[in-house]
Motif scaffolding. Structure first.
Motif, PDB file in Angstrom:
ATOM      1  N   LEU A   1       0.811  -1.217   0.000  1.00 15.35           N
ATOM      2  CA  LEU A   1       0.000   0.000   0.000  1.00 15.35           C
ATOM      3  C   LEU A   1       0.844   1.267   0.000  1.00 15.35           C
ATOM      4  CD1 LEU A   1      -2.704  -1.064   2.623  1.00 15.35           C
ATOM      5  CD2 LEU A   1      -2.959  -1.008   0.132  1.00 15.35           C
ATOM      6  N   HIS A   2       2.138   1.117   0.290  1.00 13.83           N
ATOM      7  CA  HIS A   2       3.041   2.270   0.373  1.00 13.83           C
ATOM      8  C   HIS A   2       4.319   1.977  -0.425  1.00 13.83           C
ATOM      9  CE1 HIS A   2       0.471   2.473   3.945  1.00 13.83           C
ATOM     10  NE2 HIS A   2       0.600   3.785   3.868  1.00 13.83           N
ATOM     11  N   PRO A   3       4.206   1.838  -1.748  1.00  8.83           N
ATOM     12  CA  PRO A   3       5.389   1.489  -2.559  1.00  8.83           C
ATOM     13  C   PRO A   3       6.411   2.626  -2.567  1.00  8.83           C
ATOM     14  CG  PRO A   3       3.548   2.112  -3.962  1.00  8.83           C
ATOM     15  CD  PRO A   3       3.002   2.029  -2.572  1.00  8.83           C
ATOM     16  N   VAL A   4       7.668   2.254  -2.775  1.00 10.10           N
ATOM     17  CA  VAL A   4       8.734   3.251  -2.800  1.00 10.10           C
ATOM     18  C   VAL A   4       8.759   3.939  -4.146  1.00 10.10           C
ATOM     19  CG1 VAL A   4      10.127   1.944  -1.165  1.00 10.10           C
ATOM     20  CG2 VAL A   4      10.500   1.643  -3.619  1.00 10.10           C
ATOM     21  N   SER A   5       9.268   5.158  -4.149  1.00  8.02           N
ATOM     22  CA  SER A   5       9.544   5.881  -5.394  1.00  8.02           C
ATOM     23  C   SER A   5      11.036   6.177  -5.429  1.00  8.02           C
ATOM     24  CB  SER A   5       8.761   7.194  -5.449  1.00  8.02           C
ATOM     25  OG  SER A   5       9.230   7.991  -6.533  1.00  8.02           O
ATOM     26  N   HIS A   6      11.652   5.906  -6.588  1.00 10.61           N
ATOM     27  CA  HIS A   6      13.081   6.167  -6.723  1.00 10.61           C
ATOM     28  C   HIS A   6      13.388   7.606  -7.105  1.00 10.61           C
ATOM     29  CE1 HIS A   6      14.327   2.053  -6.129  1.00 10.61           C
ATOM     30  NE2 HIS A   6      13.400   1.646  -6.976  1.00 10.61           N
ATOM     31  N   GLY A   7      12.356   8.454  -7.185  1.00 11.81           N
ATOM     32  CA  GLY A   7      12.593   9.848  -7.499  1.00 11.81           C
ATOM     33  C   GLY A   7      13.067  10.038  -8.916  1.00 11.81           C
ATOM     34  N   TYR A   8      13.868  11.061  -9.115  1.00 14.79           N
ATOM     35  CA  TYR A   8      14.418  11.345 -10.435  1.00 14.79           C
ATOM     36  C   TYR A   8      15.774  11.993 -10.250  1.00 14.79           C
ATOM     37  CZ  TYR A   8      12.378  15.951  -9.406  1.00 14.79           C
ATOM     38  OH  TYR A   8      12.037  17.133  -8.808  1.00 14.79           O
ATOM     39  N   TRP A   9      16.464  12.234 -11.365  1.00 14.25           N
ATOM     40  CA  TRP A   9      17.864  12.643 -11.312  1.00 14.25           C
ATOM     41  C   TRP A   9      18.084  13.818 -10.347  1.00 14.25           C
ATOM     42  CZ3 TRP A   9      21.886  10.057 -13.331  1.00 14.25           C
ATOM     43  CH2 TRP A   9      23.139  10.683 -13.261  1.00 14.25           C
ATOM     44  N   ALA A  10      19.031  13.623  -9.437  1.00 10.56           N
ATOM     45  CA  ALA A  10      19.416  14.622  -8.429  1.00 10.56           C
ATOM     46  C   ALA A  10      18.316  14.866  -7.398  1.00 10.56           C
ATOM     47  CB  ALA A  10      19.829  15.938  -9.078  1.00 10.56           C
ATOM     48  N   HIS A  11      17.261  14.098  -7.443  1.00 10.92           N
ATOM     49  CA  HIS A  11      16.205  14.158  -6.431  1.00 10.92           C
ATOM     50  C   HIS A  11      15.923  12.750  -5.914  1.00 10.92           C
ATOM     51  CE1 HIS A  11      15.728  18.038  -8.415  1.00 10.92           C
ATOM     52  NE2 HIS A  11      15.092  18.439  -7.347  1.00 10.92           N
ATOM     53  N   TRP A  12      17.012  12.021  -5.683  1.00 11.80           N
ATOM     54  CA  TRP A  12      16.890  10.669  -5.158  1.00 11.80           C
ATOM     55  C   TRP A  12      16.305  10.706  -3.759  1.00 11.80           C
ATOM     56  CZ3 TRP A  12      18.184   9.177  -9.690  1.00 11.80           C
ATOM     57  CH2 TRP A  12      19.306   9.656 -10.351  1.00 11.80           C
ATOM     58  N   PRO A  13      15.529   9.702  -3.374  1.00 15.48           N
ATOM     59  CA  PRO A  13      15.074   9.641  -1.974  1.00 15.48           C
ATOM     60  C   PRO A  13      16.266   9.348  -1.066  1.00 15.48           C
ATOM     61  CG  PRO A  13      14.533   7.601  -3.098  1.00 15.48           C
ATOM     62  CD  PRO A  13      15.070   8.530  -4.156  1.00 15.48           C
ATOM     63  N   LEU A  14      16.311   9.982   0.072  1.00 16.61           N
ATOM     64  CA  LEU A  14      17.392   9.736   1.026  1.00 16.61           C
ATOM     65  C   LEU A  14      17.049   8.603   1.980  1.00 16.61           C
ATOM     66  CD1 LEU A  14      18.324  13.450   1.784  1.00 16.61           C
ATOM     67  CD2 LEU A  14      19.532  11.830   0.308  1.00 16.61           C
ATOM     68  N   ARG A  15      15.764   8.281   2.068  1.00 17.99           N
ATOM     69  CA  ARG A  15      15.302   7.163   2.892  1.00 17.99           C
ATOM     70  C   ARG A  15      13.906   6.801   2.394  1.00 17.99           C
ATOM     71  NH1 ARG A  15      11.276   9.119   6.158  1.00 17.99           N
ATOM     72  NH2 ARG A  15      11.237   7.293   7.479  1.00 17.99           N
ATOM     73  N   TYR A  16      13.362   5.729   2.937  1.00 15.97           N
ATOM     74  CA  TYR A  16      11.988   5.346   2.628  1.00 15.97           C
ATOM     75  C   TYR A  16      11.133   5.498   3.882  1.00 15.97           C
ATOM     76  CZ  TYR A  16      13.989   3.006  -1.508  1.00 15.97           C
ATOM     77  OH  TYR A  16      14.641   2.710  -2.680  1.00 15.97           O
ATOM     78  N   GLU A  17       9.879   5.786   3.653  1.00 15.31           N
ATOM     79  CA  GLU A  17       8.915   5.892   4.748  1.00 15.31           C
ATOM     80  C   GLU A  17       8.833   4.570   5.511  1.00 15.31           C
ATOM     81  OE1 GLU A  17       4.084   6.747   5.183  1.00 15.31           O
ATOM     82  OE2 GLU A  17       5.001   6.355   3.230  1.00 15.31           O
ATOM     83  N   GLU A  18       8.780   4.669   6.850  1.00 12.35           N
ATOM     84  CA  GLU A  18       8.717   3.472   7.693  1.00 12.35           C
ATOM     85  C   GLU A  18       7.283   3.113   8.070  1.00 12.35           C
ATOM     86  OE1 GLU A  18      10.720   1.263   8.490  1.00 12.35           O
ATOM     87  OE2 GLU A  18      12.698   2.098   8.084  1.00 12.35           O
ATOM     88  N   MET A  19       7.038   1.811   8.239  1.00  8.93           N
ATOM     89  CA  MET A  19       5.742   1.344   8.716  1.00  8.93           C
ATOM     90  C   MET A  19       5.601   1.665  10.203  1.00  8.93           C
ATOM     91  SD  MET A  19       4.131  -2.521   8.740  1.00  8.93           S
ATOM     92  CE  MET A  19       4.877  -3.091  10.279  1.00  8.93           C
ATOM     93  N   PRO A  20       4.541   2.375  10.607  1.00  4.61           N
ATOM     94  CA  PRO A  20       4.338   2.631  12.037  1.00  4.61           C
ATOM     95  C   PRO A  20       4.136   1.311  12.783  1.00  4.61           C
ATOM     96  CG  PRO A  20       2.914   4.040  10.693  1.00  4.61           C
ATOM     97  CD  PRO A  20       3.494   3.002   9.779  1.00  4.61           C
ATOM     98  N   LEU A  21       4.732   1.193  13.935  1.00  7.08           N
ATOM     99  CA  LEU A  21       4.634  -0.032  14.728  1.00  7.08           C
ATOM    100  C   LEU A  21       3.712   0.175  15.920  1.00  7.08           C
ATOM    101  CD1 LEU A  21       8.371  -1.203  14.901  1.00  7.08           C
ATOM    102  CD2 LEU A  21       6.540  -2.200  13.519  1.00  7.08           C
TER     103      LEU A  21
END
Length: 806
Positions: free
Chosen positions: A123-143
């Motif tokens: 339900l929360h797929p990652v996005s690899h962004g685009y050139w020079a706007h790469w994601p620095l981390r991915y959203e975490e699942m709340p526990l």
């Protein structure tokens, strides 16, 4: 997910529809997934050997049959490599940590928790962004508390993965979620450490991050390990380490400081125009071990094992060329393992002000069983005792000198814990090699200096030594001779290779247009004369050149594997390779890459990346090796040796001082000549002397006001005249237009060729009509213009590269 992250994801989807600058462009391409024989085993071994165990209270290795609860979404959505040209490899497969645990017959996966993560991730797929706007981390699942309690009741240990990306054309942020832990990650760790007695944290990163949280959690976290970005075999390697099939043997290739502000470059990083290298030669451990030992959390070379070793000196020997040390390494523990031994030198502080430690040799043992020993020999050349005098403090300006005083050698496991084993006393300061001043600054600034006062080394400041020579005169005094043009005489390039004709005779046949074409590539990436996804071609870019036997030479990115549409192996990142301290293993893995190159039609692999980790936030640190030039040089040489083992070419990059991605095309690296020579050029010098790469690539940035693709002194005075380099010098992809300061009539391509940069890649501007810009030949034959001999000289270098690649 923050509003900024949502916005970037949206923009990324739009941009990626209209450009070819998305990450995983090749990884998602339709092609047969080919697994190269022998690669999975070596890639898995290297990924494990480069992992660095920082803390272990005995929780690792996990007992056979243990059930593991995996937390942190990057255990599944793993960062296998960094973003950009060095990471976009169409690999045949990826093994994440969940896969690795499932493949391990000693460990069990908590399937219930894993299933919960998979539902949320869908339900929360990652996005690899685009050139020079790469994601620095991915959203975490709340526990929820219920999730953590249930996991604790059905498992023996919690393994938490903290993931970070880094990438080309973007630096990491001094912010939560990049250098620092994100609030989501802190909440996750708080909940897990409150319930689990056995907690292991894995760092799936490309750069060093803040580690102050380890002390904060104390005994609540039992083990911490940098597993880096380990390529396609990442998960299997991690599982091998967790279960004890492999004992950790990696050592830090960078110092981990207590805080970002403790790094000596922290006040001079991320400026958009220029960065003053105020720390001078005191980069990384050179600074900390000399001035700030108390600011270190984990020293350079540090790394724990599941077993113990004794390192003992057997004998030492000195002659006029250097020093050799024979030592014994014994496994005194209860399981098998490898050990990297490190040799450091302490030079006298003297008038030049040296660092208290410098790495001068290292070697890794084979796999040693309990009570097994191995003898190793380490050698230190006399050149490694020298220091560069850029200011004349020793009355030897612009020269390497061996300062008077005591030279002490230290042997051990890391820079901090190495023990004194030998000393040598130099009676008088001696000239080792007289050189010429190069690339000195043109304006005033101050730099760090070490002074010895009452037997103690203290930090002081001194003005940088400025430029004192006329570059135009130096260039004009070394212009190459012109070869008289004869027109086509039927000589083929193969005749030069076989010895039937000389290179000069072949060059004499070429028209001006053909000479111009040899100094540039074929204009565009993914050139139709090469396999799909190539970075560009050079050499036979015109039909008339191909008729003369000059074939197109295909270039491909990058350090972590061959970037083509065709499936190729994805290797661990450069930072991990360096932490392995195993040059033989690195060379072996690139020998397999060399075979892949031959099979896939790649002639030149644009690798290795060799710039210094000056600052932990540099976005391209994942491609590079270390804060130390000696380790970087030896690792680079191992890569080149492997890549060129099948007749292809390596292309070390980025020459030099590419230590920041922000404004990388315009940023000015301002530093002393001494720092340039001893730190930022030294790794390239070692690599070139040891392995003789057939190509080398300049960097985008400036050095003391001069772009590297126009820098005569780095590319000619140092590279060719001092180091004796005979290969081809190419630009990074595209270059900044500029006029020569010394020769105002020369601009762009004429300026580049006069500066000793032989080849423009990929051959034109970013948006081009695929024709020359006219600047190379515009002044040919005119007063104060480019000379025919200069163009012919560049063409020679390119043609020799074509001949040497087979």
């Amino acid at each position: 997910m923050t509003s900024k992250e949502k916005f970037n994801n949206l923009i990324g989807k739009i941009v990626n529809r209209f450009t070819s600058l998305s990450q995983d462009e090749n990884a998602g391409a339709e092609s047969e997934k080919v697994v190269t024989k022998g690669m999975p085993e070596l890639a898995r071994q290297l990924a494990a050997e480069g992992a660095v165990l920082l803390k272990n209270n005995g929780i690792l290795p996990l007992k056979k049959g243990s059930t593991v609860s995996l937390f942190g979404r990057t255990y599944n959505d793993y960062f296998y490599v960094g973003y950009g040209s060095g990471g976009d490899v169409n690999r045949p497969y990826n093994i994440n940590i969940a896969d690795g645990i499932k493949n391990c017959d000693s460990l069990n996966l908590n399937e219930g928790l894993h299933s919960e993560y998979m539902k949320w991730i869908k339900l929360h797929p990652v996005s690899h962004g685009y050139w020079a706007h790469w994601p620095l981390r991915y959203e975490e699942m709340p526990l929820s508390d219920e999730t953590v309690i249930a996991a604790k009741q059905t498992s023996d240990a919690a393994v938490v993965t903290i993931g970070r990306s880094s990438g080309e054309d973007r630096d990491c942020d001094l912010a939560n979620g990049s250098y620092y832990l994100h609030d989501e990650e802190i909440k996750m760790l708080d909940k897990i450490t409150a319930r689990f007695d056995s907690v292991i944290v894995l760092l799936n990163v490309g750069n060093i991050i803040d580690m102050s949280w380890v002390k904060h959690y104390g005994d609540k976290i039992g083990a911490v390990m940098y597993v880096w970005q380990g390529g396609m075999e990442s998960g299997n390697a991690v599982a091998d380490l967790l279960c004890g099939k492999v004992s950790p043997s990696g050592c830090l290739s960078d110092t981990i400081a207590k805080g970002y502000e403790d790094y000596p470059s922290s006040n001079n990083f991320a400026d958009k125009k220029r960065n003053i290298y105020e720390e001078d030669i005191f980069v990384g451990y050179r600074y900390f071990e000399t001035f700030a030992k108390d600011k270190v959390l984990y020293p350079f070379g540090y790394g724990l094992s599941y077993t113990d070793f004794d390192i003992d000196l057997i004998k030492s020997n000195a002659d006029e060329n250097g020093f050799s040390f024979t030592l014994s390494v014994k496994n005194t523990g209860e399981c098998s393992g490898k050990k990297a031994v490190q040799l450091y030198i302490s030079k006298p502080c003297g008038k030049l002000g040296n660092a208290s430690r410098e790495l001068v040799a290292f070697k890794k043992t084979k796999e040693l069983n309990p009570n097994e020993s191995e003898e190793l020999t380490l050698y230190v050349d006399a050149y490694q005792l020298t220091s560069y005098d850029d200011c004349g403090a020793t009355n030897n300006a612009n020269a390497y000198v061996t300062q008077a005083g005591e030279y002490t050698f230290f042997l051990g496991e890391n820079v901090r814990d190495a023990k004194k084993i030998y000393s040598y006393y130099q009676e008088e300061t001696a000239l080792f090699e007289q050189l010429k001043q190069v690339c000195a600054p043109k304006f005033d600034f101050t730099i760090m200096k070490a002074d010895e006062i009452d037997g103690k080394t203290v930090l002081s400041q001194k003005p940088v030594a400025k430029e004192k020579y006329d570059l135009a005169t130096r260039i004009l005094n070394n212009l190459p001779q012109e070869i008289e043009q004869t027109g086509d005489r039927g000589i083929k390039l193969g005749d030069v290779k076989s010895g039937k004709a000389t290179m000069d005779e072949f060059i004499a046949q070429l028209s001006n247009d053909e000479l111009e074409a040899l100094t540039r590539g074929g204009y565009k990436m993914n050139n139709p004369l090469g396999p799909k996804g190539n970075a560009g071609i050079y050499g036979g870019v015109l039909e008339s050149l191909r008729e003369k036997g000059i074939r197109p030479i295909v270039t491909t990115d990058g350090p972590s594997g061959i970037r083509l549409v065709h499936s190729s192996s994805l290797l661990p990142i450069g930072a991990l390779m360096a932490c392995s301290f195993n040059t033989e293993l690195v060379s072996s893995i690139y020998k397999i890459i060399a075979k892949e190159m031959k099979e896939r039609g790649s002639d030149v692999l644009l690798a290795p990346g060799m710039n210094i980790h000056r600052n932990p936030l540099c976005g391209r640190n994942f491609e590079y090796f270390s804060e130390d030039p000696y380790l970087s040089g030896k690792m680079g040489a191992a890569c080149v040796e492997g890549i060129q083992s099948e007749g292809g070419s390596a292309c070390p990059k980025h020459f030099a001082c590419n230590n920041q991605e922000l404004c990388r095309n315009t940023n000015d690296s301002c530093l002393s000549e001494r720092a340039l020579r001893e730190i930022y050029l030294k790794g390239f010098e070692i690599c070139i002397n040891d392995s003789k790469p057939k190509n080398i690539m300049t960097s985008y940035n400036k050095i003391n006001g001069v772009w590297c693709h126009y820098n005569y002194d780095t590319c000619v005075t140092v590279l060719r005249k001092e180091w004796g380099y005979e290969g081809n010098v190419m630009t990074d992809w595209w270059m900044k237009p500029s006029k020569s300061i010394e020769f105002p009539k020369l601009k762009n391509q004429a300026y580049r060729v006069r500066s000793g940069v032989n080849l423009l890649m990929p051959g034109g501007e970013r948006v081009t009509n695929e024709k020359p810009d006219g600047t190379l030949l515009a002044t040919l034959g005119k007063r104060d213009g480019i000379t025919l001999g200069e163009i012919q000289e560049s063409a020679k270098r390119v043609l020799q590269s074509v001949i040497d690649i087979n």
